[in-house]
Design an enzyme around this catalytic site. Sequence first.
Site, PDB file in Angstrom:
ATOM      1  N   ARG A 173       0.859  -1.190   0.000  1.00 49.71           N
ATOM      2  CA  ARG A 173       0.000   0.000   0.000  1.00 49.71           C
ATOM      3  C   ARG A 173       0.889   1.232   0.000  1.00 49.71           C
ATOM      4  NH1 ARG A 173      -0.921   2.454   5.022  1.00 49.71           N
ATOM      5  NH2 ARG A 173       0.286   1.520   6.722  1.00 49.71           N
ATOM      6  N   ARG A 177      -1.660  10.717   3.906  1.00 52.78           N
ATOM      7  CA  ARG A 177      -2.230  11.432   5.045  1.00 52.78           C
ATOM      8  C   ARG A 177      -2.770  12.765   4.537  1.00 52.78           C
ATOM      9  NH1 ARG A 177       2.538  10.618   9.566  1.00 52.78           N
ATOM     10  NH2 ARG A 177       2.729   8.343   9.362  1.00 52.78           N
ATOM     11  N   ARG A 281      20.358   8.930   1.054  1.00 47.10           N
ATOM     12  CA  ARG A 281      20.038  10.042   1.942  1.00 47.10           C
ATOM     13  C   ARG A 281      21.300  10.626   2.558  1.00 47.10           C
ATOM     14  NH1 ARG A 281      16.891   7.082   7.030  1.00 47.10           N
ATOM     15  NH2 ARG A 281      18.385   5.418   7.421  1.00 47.10           N
ATOM     16  N   GLU A 301      24.618   8.044   2.906  1.00 43.87           N
ATOM     17  CA  GLU A 301      24.248   6.635   3.037  1.00 43.87           C
ATOM     18  C   GLU A 301      24.050   6.035   1.640  1.00 43.87           C
ATOM     19  OE1 GLU A 301      20.374   4.332   4.713  1.00 43.87           O
ATOM     20  OE2 GLU A 301      21.445   5.548   6.199  1.00 43.87           O
ATOM     21  N   ASP A 351      12.292  -2.950  13.970  1.00 42.93           N
ATOM     22  CA  ASP A 351      12.538  -1.658  14.589  1.00 42.93           C
ATOM     23  C   ASP A 351      13.072  -1.877  16.003  1.00 42.93           C
ATOM     24  OD1 ASP A 351      11.742  -0.070  12.430  1.00 42.93           O
ATOM     25  OD2 ASP A 351       9.626  -0.225  12.994  1.00 42.93           O
TER      26      ASP A 351
END
Length: 367
Positions: A173, A177, A281, A301, A351
């Site tokens: 998905r 927002r 990044r 990175e 995480d």
Amino acid sequence: MKPYDYLIVGAGLFGSVLAHEAKCKGKRCLVVDKRAHTGGNIYCEDKEGIHVHYYGAHIFHTDNKEVWDYVNRFAAFNRFTNSPIACYRGKLYNLPFNMNTFYQLWGVKTPQEAKEKIAEQRKEYAHIVQPQNLEEQALTLCGKDIYNVLIKGYTEKQWGRRATELPAFIIKRVPFRFVFDNNYFNDLYQGIPIGGYNVLINALLEGTEVRLNTNYLQQKEELNALAENVIFTGCIDEYFDFCCGHLDYRSLRFEHKVLDVTDFQGNAVVNYTEYEVPYTRIIEHKHFEFGNQPATVITYEYPDNFLQGKEPYYPVNDDKNMALYKRYKELADKLEHIYFGGRLAQYVYADMDDTVASALALSRQLF
């Protein structure tokens, strides 16, 4: 009787939590790590008075109050909120995909306008009923603008393959927002340990014997003889000497630079989403702790192919690798007094809060 109740292989977050819990239960523990420092990938190195996340950005975030309360016993956390920026061909966009992003892309100002624009772009790919690759999947979910500007190049760099060669299931998905909110995580709790992650790890390992620069797999027999039980947090396929084959990973490479400027990019993380830029990044570490040092430290990175000798960062959890991991898991389950835990031993992307929760669950089982 052996000198230790538990030998813990790996001084990262998982191993450190276990070591602390074992100590609290009166267990005699020895922690070993092949690196020259504790902390695993959340290790911080001090440069110019800045706590540099040496192995990439780590932001602690969780909805698990038990885990949040647990880590706050060992370190005070600041109020850092992860709000990364995306850079594509010199233009900046807010992440995650929210009303700021949609305004920057299309000039829309209301949620309804944004929803209509996304629906219009998705409609162009309505003929793709069963997406055959990541590109088709993404286009059907978000349309061409978000895909081409913010997803395509970044994803191809991360995986080292073109989006048309990646399986569709990688993107299940695309989260939208429809509010003006750049907070990347939805979790209730979020922050960085004040003083860096070494503060947390040092507190967890306080009172436990730790041997660094110690490669367990090269001294397995000798080290196993020291303890009644072993907790292994390294690569599960390496533990079994790759007898079933090699699990696949993606790796990362970091280039750290000290700059004689007070502020390089004005944000902790800026993602570079075009394929032609080789790094994914740039991290500016002082922003994790709202630093005002006269100099700054940045990290480029780079995604990297994984080869033996490099650090395995992201498991490639496709069907082939998961079937292979299952074979190793079956071997591990047959061993007595040897337990496997952590992201590498469980071949999972975890995480930090998941890692702490998993370590606490194992500690309750063992201790």
